[in-house]
Design a protein around this motif. Structure first.
Motif, PDB file in Angstrom:
ATOM      1  N   ASN A  55      49.272  32.764  39.938  1.00  0.00           N
ATOM      2  CA  ASN A  55      49.869  34.069  39.672  1.00  0.00           C
ATOM      3  C   ASN A  55      51.359  33.940  39.381  1.00  0.00           C
ATOM      4  OD1 ASN A  55      51.328  34.030  42.094  1.00  0.00           O
ATOM      5  ND2 ASN A  55      50.023  35.504  43.128  1.00  0.00           N
ATOM      6  N   VAL A 112      46.930  42.743  42.004  1.00  0.00           N
ATOM      7  CA  VAL A 112      45.538  43.124  42.268  1.00  0.00           C
ATOM      8  C   VAL A 112      44.606  41.914  42.205  1.00  0.00           C
ATOM      9  CG1 VAL A 112      43.579  44.479  41.414  1.00  0.00           C
ATOM     10  CG2 VAL A 112      45.828  45.542  41.657  1.00  0.00           C
ATOM     11  N   PRO A 113      44.652  41.082  41.150  1.00  0.00           N
ATOM     12  CA  PRO A 113      43.754  39.931  41.140  1.00  0.00           C
ATOM     13  C   PRO A 113      44.058  38.913  42.246  1.00  0.00           C
ATOM     14  CG  PRO A 113      45.043  40.014  39.107  1.00  0.00           C
ATOM     15  CD  PRO A 113      45.337  41.256  39.874  1.00  0.00           C
ATOM     16  N   SER A 134      49.959  40.759  38.463  1.00  0.00           N
ATOM     17  CA  SER A 134      49.042  39.802  39.091  1.00  0.00           C
ATOM     18  C   SER A 134      48.702  40.145  40.541  1.00  0.00           C
ATOM     19  CB  SER A 134      49.616  38.389  39.010  1.00  0.00           C
ATOM     20  OG  SER A 134      50.820  38.291  39.726  1.00  0.00           O
ATOM     21  N   LEU A 173      44.044  46.697  31.309  1.00  0.00           N
ATOM     22  CA  LEU A 173      44.195  45.750  32.418  1.00  0.00           C
ATOM     23  C   LEU A 173      42.853  45.215  32.888  1.00  0.00           C
ATOM     24  CD1 LEU A 173      46.815  47.557  34.688  1.00  0.00           C
ATOM     25  CD2 LEU A 173      47.179  45.581  33.203  1.00  0.00           C
ATOM     26  N   TRP A 203      42.397  41.422  34.496  1.00  0.00           N
ATOM     27  CA  TRP A 203      42.215  41.443  35.944  1.00  0.00           C
ATOM     28  C   TRP A 203      40.856  40.885  36.341  1.00  0.00           C
ATOM     29  CZ3 TRP A 203      44.389  46.768  37.962  1.00  0.00           C
ATOM     30  CH2 TRP A 203      45.776  46.683  38.035  1.00  0.00           C
ATOM     31  N   ASN A 242      40.809  37.832  44.330  1.00  0.00           N
ATOM     32  CA  ASN A 242      40.247  36.507  44.049  1.00  0.00           C
ATOM     33  C   ASN A 242      39.870  35.806  45.353  1.00  0.00           C
ATOM     34  OD1 ASN A 242      40.171  33.578  43.618  1.00  0.00           O
ATOM     35  ND2 ASN A 242      40.757  34.083  41.536  1.00  0.00           N
ATOM     36  N   ALA A 282      40.636  37.724  38.758  1.00  0.00           N
ATOM     37  CA  ALA A 282      40.010  37.930  40.063  1.00  0.00           C
ATOM     38  C   ALA A 282      38.820  37.010  40.274  1.00  0.00           C
ATOM     39  CB  ALA A 282      39.577  39.389  40.216  1.00  0.00           C
TER      40      ALA A 282
END
Length: 131
Positions: free
Chosen positions: A78, A86-87, A84, A63, A67, A91, A71
């Motif tokens: 997304n 976490v990013p 998606s 990942l 990621w 971001n 990010a």
């Protein structure tokens, strides 16, 4: 197929609009064709992205690389997935969100919307040019 899946045509419309603002954007798509129990898609299901000049990444070993790219993306579109999440949070630039309803200052919610410039220019300007 996956009930959360959004038709590729939805993404094509938003991609076209983003490319009007950043014509030379380096565009990538990450996905998985190998489900935990069954296979939902084939590599050829992503040919529409490839024909639009998009680099398609399927079933990465880790990942970390996807990621990190998501990010740091100038514009990150997304999906409705935990992949998606976490990013989306990390971001700081422009996130076009189909997924969760968490409200961040960098997020423009596009779920159920047709591609439109409303708010997109301002969203993109947060991350363009890349710092």
């Amino acid at each position: 197929g996956d009930k959360r899946a959004i038709p590729n045509e939805f993404f094509y419309g938003w991609l076209e609009l983003v490319l009007k603002h950043i014509p030379d954007a380096d565009v990538h798509v990450w996905s998985s064709i190998m489900g935990s129990v069954e296979t939902f898609w084939n590599s050829s299901d992503f040919d529409g992205f490839r024909s639009r000049g998009v680099t398609v990444h399927l079933d990465d070993d880790s990942l970390l690389d996807p990621w990190a790219h998501m990010a740091r993306a100038t514009v990150f579109i997304n999906s409705a997935s935990s992949f998606s999440f976490v990013p989306t949070i990390m971001n700081p630039n422009c996130v076009l969100s189909i997924g969760n309803d968490l409200h961040f200052k960098n997020t423009l919610f596009i779920r159920g919307k047709s591609p439109a410039d409303t708010g997109l220019k301002e969203c993109i300007e947060r991350g363009w040019p890349p710092k």
